[in-house]
Design a protein around this motif. Structure first.
Motif, mmCIF file in Angstrom:
data_model
loop_
_atom_site.group_PDB
_atom_site.id
_atom_site.type_symbol
_atom_site.label_atom_id
_atom_site.label_comp_id
_atom_site.label_asym_id
_atom_site.label_seq_id
_atom_site.Cartn_x
_atom_site.Cartn_y
_atom_site.Cartn_z
ATOM 1 N N LEU A 111 2.419 -14.473 -9.603
ATOM 2 C CA LEU A 111 2.499 -14.201 -8.166
ATOM 3 C C LEU A 111 3.947 -14.335 -7.708
ATOM 4 O O LEU A 111 4.641 -15.289 -8.080
ATOM 5 N N ALA A 112 4.384 -13.375 -6.896
ATOM 6 C CA ALA A 112 5.681 -13.460 -6.220
ATOM 7 C C ALA A 112 5.406 -13.777 -4.756
ATOM 8 O O ALA A 112 4.811 -12.961 -4.041
ATOM 9 N N ALA A 113 5.780 -14.975 -4.323
ATOM 10 C CA ALA A 113 5.431 -15.444 -2.987
ATOM 11 C C ALA A 113 6.672 -15.650 -2.133
ATOM 12 O O ALA A 113 7.646 -16.271 -2.567
ATOM 13 N N THR A 114 6.619 -15.125 -0.903
ATOM 14 C CA THR A 114 7.643 -15.373 0.110
ATOM 15 C C THR A 114 6.984 -16.098 1.269
ATOM 16 O O THR A 114 5.976 -15.640 1.810
ATOM 17 N N LEU A 115 7.559 -17.232 1.632
ATOM 18 C CA LEU A 115 7.060 -18.042 2.741
ATOM 19 C C LEU A 115 8.036 -17.900 3.906
ATOM 20 O O LEU A 115 9.242 -18.149 3.747
ATOM 21 N N LEU A 116 7.517 -17.498 5.056
ATOM 22 C CA LEU A 116 8.346 -17.313 6.243
ATOM 23 C C LEU A 116 8.057 -18.427 7.247
ATOM 24 O O LEU A 116 6.900 -18.774 7.496
ATOM 25 N N PHE A 117 9.125 -18.965 7.825
ATOM 26 C CA PHE A 117 9.033 -20.087 8.754
ATOM 27 C C PHE A 117 9.511 -19.664 10.134
ATOM 28 O O PHE A 117 10.166 -18.637 10.293
ATOM 29 N N GLY A 118 9.194 -20.480 11.101
ATOM 30 C CA GLY A 118 9.567 -20.162 12.475
ATOM 31 C C GLY A 118 10.943 -20.635 12.869
ATOM 32 O O GLY A 118 11.369 -20.428 14.004
ATOM 33 N N ASP A 119 11.657 -21.279 11.918
ATOM 34 C CA ASP A 119 12.986 -21.770 12.243
ATOM 35 C C ASP A 119 13.849 -21.752 10.985
ATOM 36 O O ASP A 119 13.361 -21.495 9.887
ATOM 37 N N MET A 153 9.295 -17.938 -4.275
ATOM 38 C CA MET A 153 8.999 -18.567 -5.554
ATOM 39 C C MET A 153 8.123 -17.657 -6.396
ATOM 40 O O MET A 153 7.461 -16.736 -5.906
ATOM 41 N N TRP A 154 8.148 -17.938 -7.690
ATOM 42 C CA TRP A 154 7.382 -17.204 -8.707
ATOM 43 C C TRP A 154 6.380 -18.186 -9.312
ATOM 44 O O TRP A 154 6.740 -19.299 -9.698
ATOM 45 N N ILE A 155 5.112 -17.784 -9.370
ATOM 46 C CA ILE A 155 4.031 -18.686 -9.765
ATOM 47 C C ILE A 155 3.240 -18.034 -10.895
ATOM 48 O O ILE A 155 2.905 -16.847 -10.809
ATOM 49 N N VAL A 156 2.934 -18.799 -11.934
ATOM 50 C CA VAL A 156 2.146 -18.293 -13.057
ATOM 51 C C VAL A 156 1.046 -19.295 -13.383
ATOM 52 O O VAL A 156 1.302 -20.502 -13.485
ATOM 53 N N GLY A 157 -0.171 -18.796 -13.551
ATOM 54 C CA GLY A 157 -1.277 -19.664 -13.926
ATOM 55 C C GLY A 157 -2.301 -18.928 -14.755
ATOM 56 O O GLY A 157 -2.490 -17.708 -14.614
ATOM 57 N N ALA A 159 0.592 -24.072 -5.735
ATOM 58 C CA ALA A 159 2.023 -24.095 -5.431
ATOM 59 C C ALA A 159 2.297 -24.285 -3.944
ATOM 60 O O ALA A 159 3.319 -24.857 -3.560
ATOM 61 N N LEU A 160 1.380 -23.824 -3.104
ATOM 62 C CA LEU A 160 1.600 -23.889 -1.660
ATOM 63 C C LEU A 160 1.310 -25.269 -1.077
ATOM 64 O O LEU A 160 2.035 -25.750 -0.198
ATOM 65 N N LYS A 161 0.257 -25.919 -1.559
ATOM 66 C CA LYS A 161 -0.158 -27.188 -0.956
ATOM 67 C C LYS A 161 0.960 -28.236 -0.951
ATOM 68 O O LYS A 161 1.157 -28.920 0.078
ATOM 69 N N PRO A 162 1.725 -28.406 -2.036
ATOM 70 C CA PRO A 162 2.769 -29.443 -2.003
ATOM 71 C C PRO A 162 3.825 -29.221 -0.927
ATOM 72 O O PRO A 162 4.475 -30.181 -0.496
ATOM 73 N N ILE A 163 4.006 -27.976 -0.497
ATOM 74 C CA ILE A 163 5.036 -27.698 0.512
ATOM 75 C C ILE A 163 4.425 -27.245 1.833
ATOM 76 O O ILE A 163 5.137 -26.772 2.720
ATOM 77 N N TRP A 164 3.128 -27.418 1.966
ATOM 78 C CA TRP A 164 2.440 -26.987 3.185
ATOM 79 C C TRP A 164 2.964 -27.727 4.409
ATOM 80 O O TRP A 164 3.014 -27.174 5.517
ATOM 81 N N GLN A 165 3.359 -28.985 4.211
ATOM 82 C CA GLN A 165 3.835 -29.783 5.353
ATOM 83 C C GLN A 165 5.143 -29.234 5.919
ATOM 84 O O GLN A 165 5.540 -29.615 7.032
ATOM 85 N N LEU A 166 5.806 -28.344 5.207
ATOM 86 C CA LEU A 166 7.027 -27.731 5.727
ATOM 87 C C LEU A 166 6.732 -26.684 6.803
ATOM 88 O O LEU A 166 7.646 -26.239 7.490
ATOM 89 N N GLY A 167 5.464 -26.262 6.903
ATOM 90 C CA GLY A 167 5.043 -25.448 8.036
ATOM 91 C C GLY A 167 5.263 -23.949 7.937
ATOM 92 O O GLY A 167 5.698 -23.336 8.926
ATOM 93 N N LEU A 188 2.785 -15.735 4.875
ATOM 94 C CA LEU A 188 2.988 -15.628 3.439
ATOM 95 C C LEU A 188 2.911 -14.167 3.023
ATOM 96 O O LEU A 188 1.993 -13.435 3.450
ATOM 97 N N ILE A 189 3.868 -13.739 2.239
ATOM 98 C CA ILE A 189 3.819 -12.420 1.610
ATOM 99 C C ILE A 189 3.700 -12.668 0.108
ATOM 100 O O ILE A 189 4.611 -13.225 -0.510
#
Length: 327
Positions: A238-246, A301-305, A135-143, A147-148
């Motif tokens: 997984l419950a994932a929170t992505l924090l950005f610098g802007d 986001m919420w991730i299930v696998g 789930a993270l790789k497709p949006i990794w370019q967003l920087g 991650l929590i």
């Protein structure tokens, strides 16, 4: 291409055997290998019966191109180098070599370019790491900078013993300390998967940090969270929170479009129908839902696998398939 499965009698080994029936690696029947006490057992594969060989000093490794290891870390440490010395590539599902220098740690959709040619040990990441990174790789370019990630991990992540414990307790049987869990699991959950270190971080939590850094080549990435064992038979959530610098109000839409196009990912749009573990048992893709941005400097986001499939057996087979195309 000739394959072998080491540890075929376990939960992951059995899934590997099933997956090979529809894999390009299944041109020939795989050789089945397990401990000497399992030697002689037979398993169906397509329309024939295959017999388990003993993993001992008499085993003949000639003719094997790639071996899928699902027998635990101690077996991998002892036997994987022996296989490689005999010209066999090993794709190892244990933790034995994941952080070893010179051993690639691979999710094909994420960093498949590091798969080597020729005989080598290739490590399969931890199940939660794989599911997160799909789930993270497709949006990794967003920087994202931090991650929590809190995980809600099924009992089958602890193997057959975990499933047996849930079934036994659910049917009114006794809780057995350490077989394999430290607390009762039926009607319960607990935030302790593996021993905690001096900082209070458990083995499972540390794996996500260290493995994500290696796979993404990002030594400064911060991944923190709590890994929880839950009374679910199969599929990690997984419950994932992505924090950005802007702050960026367009980030949410960009993330949604990237996830919709990502290979191996099913994107669930809208909050009304998030992915849940029950219906996704046996599914190959990782599902992502509840994508939202309550604050402009973050995404959630919420991730299930299925951790037995994409989190273990399927990813191992996919690594071997990718390796075979290079060889």
């Amino acid at each position: 291409m000739s394959t072998a499965i080491v540890g075929v009698t376990g939960v992951v080994g059995q899934e590997m055997l099933s997956l090979l029936e529809d894999s390009p690696l299944g041109e020939e029947p795989p050789r089945l290998v397990a401990s000497p006490r399992s030697a002689g057992q037979q398993f169906r594969w397509r329309d024939e019966s295959l017999t388990v060989e003993a993993l001992d000093s008499d085993i003949d490794l000639s003719g094997i191109d790639v071996a899928l290891f699902a027998a635990g870390g101690s077996i991998s440490k002892e036997w994987a180098p022996r296989f490689v010395a005999e010209g066999v590539t090993v794709v190892d599902n244990s933790s034995a070599f994941r952080l070893a220098d010179g051993v690639p740690l691979v999710v094909p959709e994420v960093n498949g370019e590091v798969i080597p040619k020729g005989p080598a040990i290739i490590a399969n990441p931890n199940c939660s790491t794989i599911i997160l990174l799909m789930a993270l790789k497709p949006i990794w370019q967003l920087g994202p900078k931090r991650l929590i990630v809190d995980t809600y991990q099924a009992v089958s992540g602890a193997g057959i013993a975990g499933l047996e414990a849930l079934e036994r307790e659910a049917s009114g049987g006794e809780f057995r300390q350490g077989e394999p869990f430290p607390f009762p699991i039926h009607g319960n959950l607990f935030p302790a998967i593996g021993e905690a270190d001096e900082e209070g971080v458990t083995v499972e939590e540390r794996k996500m940090l260290d493995e994500c850094r290696k796979i993404l080549s990002s030594k400064d990435l911060i991944v923190q969270g709590t890994c929880v064992r839950v009374p679910v038979a199969r599929c990690h959530s997984l419950a994932a929170t992505l924090l950005f610098g802007d702050e960026d109000v367009n980030r949410l839409s960009m993330a949604a479009e990237a996830l919709k196009a990502a290979p191996g990912v099913v994107f669930h749009d809208g909050a009304e129908a998030p992915p849940t573990p029950g219906p996704l048992s046996g599914a190959h893709p990782v599902s992502v839902g509840r994508l939202r941005a309550p604050f402009a400097d973050s995404l959630q986001m919420w991730i299930v696998g299925d951790q037995v499939l994409k989190g273990a057996a399927l990813n191992t087979v996919q690594i071997a398939e990718s390796w075979s195309r290079l060889s």
